[in-house]
Design an enzyme around this catalytic site. Structure first.
Site, short mmCIF file in Angstrom:
data_model
loop_
_atom_site.label_atom_id
_atom_site.label_comp_id
_atom_site.label_asym_id
_atom_site.label_seq_id
_atom_site.Cartn_x
_atom_site.Cartn_y
_atom_site.Cartn_z
N ASN A 1 -3.65 1.14 1.43
CA ASN A 1 -3.41 -0.18 1.81
C ASN A 1 -4.61 -0.54 3.07
O ASN A 1 -4.20 -0.07 4.24
CB ASN A 1 -1.82 -0.51 2.41
CG ASN A 1 -1.80 -1.80 3.06
OD1 ASN A 1 -2.84 -2.86 2.68
ND2 ASN A 1 -0.82 -2.17 3.84
N LYS B 1 -5.06 -3.18 4.61
CA LYS B 1 -5.05 -4.27 5.31
C LYS B 1 -6.04 -5.35 5.51
O LYS B 1 -6.82 -5.39 4.47
CB LYS B 1 -4.37 -3.89 6.64
CG LYS B 1 -3.27 -2.77 6.34
CD LYS B 1 -2.49 -2.49 7.73
CE LYS B 1 -1.57 -1.24 7.37
NZ LYS B 1 -0.55 -1.17 8.33
N HIS C 1 5.27 -6.26 2.17
CA HIS C 1 4.76 -5.44 3.02
C HIS C 1 5.58 -5.62 4.23
O HIS C 1 5.66 -6.99 4.57
CB HIS C 1 3.14 -5.19 3.35
CG HIS C 1 2.82 -4.10 4.04
ND1 HIS C 1 2.83 -4.40 5.58
CD2 HIS C 1 2.35 -2.87 3.85
CE1 HIS C 1 2.50 -2.99 6.04
NE2 HIS C 1 2.26 -2.11 5.34
N GLU D 1 9.18 2.15 3.56
CA GLU D 1 8.53 2.34 4.72
C GLU D 1 9.23 1.82 5.94
O GLU D 1 9.46 0.78 6.12
CB GLU D 1 7.09 1.26 4.53
CG GLU D 1 6.04 1.60 3.57
CD GLU D 1 5.06 1.00 3.82
OE1 GLU D 1 4.13 1.78 3.78
OE2 GLU D 1 4.72 -0.15 3.72
C1 PEP Z 1 0.97 0.82 5.48
O1 PEP Z 1 0.44 -0.14 5.82
O2 PEP Z 1 1.78 0.50 4.56
C2 PEP Z 1 1.29 1.93 6.20
C3 PEP Z 1 2.05 2.83 5.85
O3 PEP Z 1 0.45 2.04 7.47
P1 PEP Z 1 0.00 3.41 8.15
O4 PEP Z 1 -0.29 4.48 7.12
O5 PEP Z 1 -1.12 2.86 8.98
O6 PEP Z 1 1.33 3.43 9.02
#
Ligand code: PEP
Length: 256
Positions: free
Chosen positions: A9, A11, A95, A167
């Site tokens: 991801n 972002k 998300h 997450e």
């Molecule tokens: C995410 O954006 O879904 C994520 C898990 O970010 P990170 O790996 O940077 O914690």
């Protein structure tokens, strides 16, 4: 759907020129064909370049959000059909950054997931508890409710095109990672919830990813857990070497 899926991801990172350079590099390191599933979810404006860069590699391209209406007066939004036309076969919905900063609710997550599935996209549904919920001991209740609400009206057939990314919000972008045991336990709660809705067989087949500061150092330990079938990776997906090391860890794990 593959047994293990590693998804990045990006972002709001990477210009189109940076996207082209990333794919030139990553495609020398990753051949997704034959190994675990590999997906990169990029900004809307990078979709076409990413799809071109990934051609012939087996790497799939995804977006990071989708609107639930097909078309109309929704300024700033993008439909599932537009995503597909631009080269996406996956989309992330729900998300935690969208839930936190953009008013995303369990109801809109569900609407987006259903619209994307109806248009033939594969969907990565993100859910997870806030730190407060973990500290109060209600993680299981929170993720179970989020799972049920996200999947309302999703058929058993459509479930085959769904990935759930667990997450924990306290672990995203913070450098804090759930322990492999914590990740496994909560992914297990999600699987049990899905089993209660669709039966054990469907739940067993479902890919449940862990996300939250997964990187090239901790990936192998997290991916070894029986209920963890992949990762959703933010920060580390921006670095070709780190991302391909995570994919390599997943491929190693699949051989076990
Ligand atoms: C995410 O954006 O879904 C994520 C898990 O970010 P990170 O790996 O940077 O914690």
């Amino acid at each position: 759907m593959k047994k293990t899926v590693i998804a990045g991801n990006w972002k709001m990172n990477m210009t189109r020129a940076e996207t082209k350079a990333f794919f030139r590099e990553i495609t020398t390191q990753i051949r997704a064909k034959g190994g675990c599933g590999v997906v990169l979810c990029v900004p809307f404006t990078d979709l076409a370049a990413a799809a071109r860069g990934a051609r012939g590699t087996g790497i799939k391209i995804g977006a990071q959000n989708v609107h639930y209406e097909k078309k109309g007066a929704y300024t700033g939004e993008i439909s599932a059909e537009m995503l597909r036309e631009a080269g996406a076969s996956y989309v992330i919905v729900g998300h935690s950054e969208r839930r936190q900063y953009f008013g995303e609710t369990d109801e809109t997550v569900n609407l987006r997931a259903r619209a994307a599935l109806a248009a033939g996209l594969k969907v990565i549904i993100c859910l997870g508890e806030m730190l407060d919920a973990r500290e109060k001991g209600v993680t299981d209740e929170v993720v179970s409710m989020q799972t049920k609400l996200a999947l309302r009206g999703v058929s058993e057939k459509e479930l085959r095109s769904v990935i759930i990314a667990y997450e924990p919000v306290w672990a995203i972008g913070t450098g804090l990672t759930a322990t492999p045991e914590q990740a496994d336990e909560t992914c297990g709660v999600i699987r049990a919830t899905v089993a209660s809705l669709y039966g054990k067989k469907a739940a067993k087949k479902l890919v449940i990813q862990y996300g939250g500061s997964m990187n090239e150092k901790n990936a192998a330990d997290l991916l070894r857990m029986p209920n963890v079938n992949g990762g959703l990776i933010g920060g580390a997906s921006l670095k070709p070497a780190a991302f391909s090391a995570i994919v390599a860890a997943a491929n190693e794990n699949e051989k076990r």
